[in-house]
Design a protein around this motif. Structure first.
Motif, PDB file in Angstrom:
ATOM      1  N   ARG A   8     -50.262  41.567  11.028  1.00  0.00           N
ATOM      2  CA  ARG A   8     -50.601  40.350  10.282  1.00  0.00           C
ATOM      3  C   ARG A   8     -49.684  39.197  10.702  1.00  0.00           C
ATOM      4  O   ARG A   8     -50.141  38.071  10.915  1.00  0.00           O
ATOM      5  N   ASN A   9     -48.399  39.491  10.845  1.00  0.00           N
ATOM      6  CA  ASN A   9     -47.433  38.461  11.227  1.00  0.00           C
ATOM      7  C   ASN A   9     -47.778  37.886  12.603  1.00  0.00           C
ATOM      8  O   ASN A   9     -47.734  36.671  12.824  1.00  0.00           O
TER       9      ASN A   9
ATOM     10  N   ASP B 112     -51.146  35.862  12.388  1.00  0.00           N
ATOM     11  CA  ASP B 112     -50.925  34.542  11.773  1.00  0.00           C
ATOM     12  C   ASP B 112     -50.403  33.551  12.812  1.00  0.00           C
ATOM     13  O   ASP B 112     -50.749  32.375  12.797  1.00  0.00           O
ATOM     14  N   SER B 113     -49.563  34.059  13.715  1.00  0.00           N
ATOM     15  CA  SER B 113     -49.030  33.186  14.754  1.00  0.00           C
ATOM     16  C   SER B 113     -50.124  32.830  15.766  1.00  0.00           C
ATOM     17  O   SER B 113     -50.255  31.673  16.171  1.00  0.00           O
TER      18      SER B 113
ATOM     19  N   MET C 190     -53.166  32.603  15.167  1.00  0.00           N
ATOM     20  CA  MET C 190     -54.068  31.666  14.486  1.00  0.00           C
ATOM     21  C   MET C 190     -53.401  30.312  14.251  1.00  0.00           C
ATOM     22  O   MET C 190     -54.020  29.401  13.700  1.00  0.00           O
TER      23      MET C 190
ATOM     24  N   LYS D   9     -50.926  29.774  12.198  1.00  0.00           N
ATOM     25  CA  LYS D   9     -50.536  29.579  10.789  1.00  0.00           C
ATOM     26  C   LYS D   9     -49.023  29.586  10.591  1.00  0.00           C
ATOM     27  O   LYS D   9     -48.501  28.926   9.730  1.00  0.00           O
ATOM     28  N   LYS D  10     -48.323  30.466  11.328  1.00  0.00           N
ATOM     29  CA  LYS D  10     -46.858  30.473  11.226  1.00  0.00           C
ATOM     30  C   LYS D  10     -46.237  31.156  12.450  1.00  0.00           C
ATOM     31  O   LYS D  10     -46.951  31.777  13.242  1.00  0.00           O
TER      32      LYS D  10
END
Ligand code: 89Y
Length: 341
Positions: A300-301, A304-305, A307, A309-310
């Motif tokens: 997930r981490n 998210d990157s 995408m 997002k973070k």
């Protein structure tokens, strides 16, 4: 919802769990598998409803690069660099299992190759995402034990690890790459970067090629003295595989991560006990519970990157610092000297 498509390179023991981990995230889909023996790739493809299987990586990449968002490299350590290079050359984002590579120079080259190709490069380093490790970090950040001065990070086990992962037997460098990459990364995650390191190794199981015991003493830049121990030769009353047990001492108290995810916080006022169980998933092997559960959080981490997002925690660049410690530990043991960074 945009679906992120990926290819899996390597369909051995770990890949089934990695794929199950991806399945928990709803916006990703595997579309092609590579494995050097096609039968294994086909068997996993059947389970995950994947149409395309290959025993030639170039073929897979040439035929699917245009529709892929990333590749997930889940092969043994010796092929990580070559597959990273091939994917980066096609402009693809790379996720690669730990340990990044067998040497510092190769790891550095992998990071530089991805940078030059302008592709994202992530290492699937999941131990720092384990529920009890996250909880421990949270408690440390509350400051309950005050200024930390000493820590012990231990992965000591007698689990028959070679039954599931026989190739580990043949590695010339075994436990510091296989487990040290995890527990040294946990140490960085909890206590920051190291300024020096000293290491002893031993081979107790004579049926394997590499070392199965390593004791590493780190002086962290913030002054903490951190003893990281790892062993696959430990016969204990209570087997702890695959848990990392951690003790942190501070001026106001001590925090211990013990068996079965129990966390004890002791100050002069007494001891408080809490637990941090890993989130269960139906596909987890109970013998690997805390590790398998953390696959989802690590994926997930990274996603998210991808995408936007973070930031991901375990980028290739970050993981180079863990690889620096892994290779320094071998050098220290070989030369019987303290390595200063
Ligand atoms: O390969 C290792 C890992 O990453 O976690 C535990 C393991 O499967 C055996 O040491």
């Amino acid at each position: 919802m945009r679906i992120y498509k990926f290819a899996v390179l390597g369909t051995g023991f770990w890949s089934g769990y990695q794929l199950a981990g991806w399945n928990e995230l709803k916006n990703v889909k595997p579309i092609a598998f590579y494995n050097r023996s096609l039968d294994k790739a086909k068997a996993l493809a059947l389970k995950h409803d994947v149409e395309f299987v290959y025993d030639n990586v170039d073929e897979l990449l040439d035929q699917h690069a245009a529709e892929l968002d990333f590749v997930d490299i889940i092969t043994d350590v010796n092929t990580h660099a070559i597959f990273t290079k091939k994917a980066a050359a096609r402009g693809l984002t790379v996720i690669c299992q730990k340990p990044m590579s067998p040497s510092w120079e190769t790891s550095l080259a992998m990071v530089e190759t991805c940078k030059a190709a302008n592709v994202q490069f992530y290492i699937h380093e999941n131990f720092r995402f384990q529920a009890p490790v996250r909880k421990l970090k949270e408690i440390l950040e509350y400051g309950v034990i005050g200024k930390m001065f000493k820590a012990n990070v231990a992965f000591c086990s007698g689990f028959p690890v070679f039954d599931n992962q026989p190739f580990l037997k043949d590695l010339e460098q075994f436990i510091i790459t296989d487990i040290g990459s995890h527990v040294l990364d946990i140490s960085r995650f909890l206590f920051g970067e190291a300024e020096s390191l000293y290491c002893h190794t031993a081979r107790i199981n004579l049926d394997i090629r590499g070392e199965d015991v390593a004791n590493v003493l780190l002086r962290m830049k913030n002054g903490i003295s951190c003893f990281v121990e790892m062993s696959y030769a430990t016969i204990a009353e209570q087997e702890s595989f695959p848990q990392t047990l951690i003790t942190v001492e501070g001026e106001k108290g001590t925090i211990q991560l013990l068996h079965n995810y129990m966390i004890k916080i002791t100050t002069r006022k007494g001891t408080v006990i809490t637990t941090a169980d890993p989130k269960p998933y139906p596909w987890m092997d109970p013998e690997y519970a805390v590790v398998h559960s953390s696959i989802v959080d690590c994926n997930r981490n990274i996603l998210d990157s991808i995408m936007g997002k973070k930031h991901a925690e375990t980028t290739g660049k970050d993981n180079l610092e863990t690889m620096r410690l892994v290779q320094a530990a071998y050098q220290s043991a070989r030369e019987n000297k303290v390595i200063h960074f």
